[in-house]
Design a protein around this motif. Structure first.
Motif: not given
Length: 275
Positions: A175, A230-231, A226-227, A170, A223, A173
């Motif tokens: 949304y 990362n996810y 970046t999120f 996160y 999202q 991150s």
């Protein structure tokens, strides 16, 4: 058995399915998958007008019957009314996708740090995510028992009902423009869904009612990059899920293809829970 017979196990013709949270990201896909497989679909969400519009589109696109019903699943009277409407319009109930969930109307309160989390916000989210699941399963279960023909109940959980969130995902991150995390209320409510599923699976097996959990991993839904990056780095398959990728699992659990499956939790997470 022939190939044709196996294929027929997934046919939902003559079945009626209720989908709560039907206008959400996954709910709309679940409705379409059920309708395409032959089921009549009760499209259940807070906004009755939008639910009716989407139900009309389902009927037009798939040639099946569909009904749009407005319902606050946290309200017992509203849930009972929704069941009555479904039976009146579409007949006996055979499938429930217990899918409604809330981020509440106050994103800042929903994503607040645990140490500062409001009890009022906790209760608002729980009233939908857990109370709503309880009330809907209870009402549908009563109806299925009265019908005497069994059925399938599928309850939507989340990987964060079984796994702790990795806060590194996160960092930076967002949304839909809001800084995000996974609140404890979300994790707690989704963990409770698994416990409710197991309890009901054991309790209602004698009535021919199967109860299972469907647990999605992270789904692409607005999202920021970046999120997503990362996810995806935390997933063996190296990406987030697309919403349509949950539909096959839901259809399996809804249909006779899973006739000996109950009390199970089906992860659709790209392998995240394997790491």
């Amino acid at each position: 058995m022939s190939t044709q017979t196996y294929r027929a196990l997934f046919d939902l013709s003559g079945k009626t399915a209720i989908v709560t949270g039907a206008l959400g990201l996954l709910g709309r896909r679940f409705c379409r998958g059920l309708a395409e497989s032959g089921a009549q679909v009760a499209v259940v969400d807070l906004d009755a007008d939008k639910a009716q519009q989407f139900a009309s589109r389902l009927a037009q696109d798939y040639g099946t019957r569909a009904a749009g019903i407005g319902c606050d699943v946290s309200n017992p009277a509203a849930v009972d009314h929704m069941i009555g409407q479904t039976c009146e319009v579409l007949g006996d109930i055979h499938i429930l996708l217990n899918n409604a969930a809330s981020k509440s109307e106050h994103l800042d309160a929903f994503f607040a740090p645990f140490e500062e989390y409001s009890l009022d916000e906790w209760r608002r989210v729980m009233s939908v995510n857990l109370d709503g699941a309880f009330l809907t399963a209870q009402a549908v279960g009563r109806q299925m028992i009265a019908q005497g023909t069994g059925g399938s109940i599928i309850q939507t959980s989340s990987i964060y009902g079984l796994l702790g969130p990795d806060d590194r995902i996160y960092q930076d991150s967002h949304y839909l423009g809001t800084t995000i995390n996974t609140p404890a209320v979300y994790s707690a409510s989704k963990a409770a869904i698994v416990g409710l599923t197991n309890h009901l699976a054991a309790r209602w097996a004698k009535h021919g009612i199967r109860v299972n959990t469907l647990t999605p991993g992270g789904v692409e839904s607005g999202q920021n990059d970046t999120f997503v990056k990362n996810y995806s780095n935390r997933v063996p398959m190296g990406r987030m899920a697309k919403a349509d990728e949950l539909v096959g699992a839901a259809l399996f659990l809804a249909s006779d293809a899973s006739s000996y499956v109950t009390g199970q939790n089906l992860f659709v997470d790209g392998g995240l829970s394997a790491w």
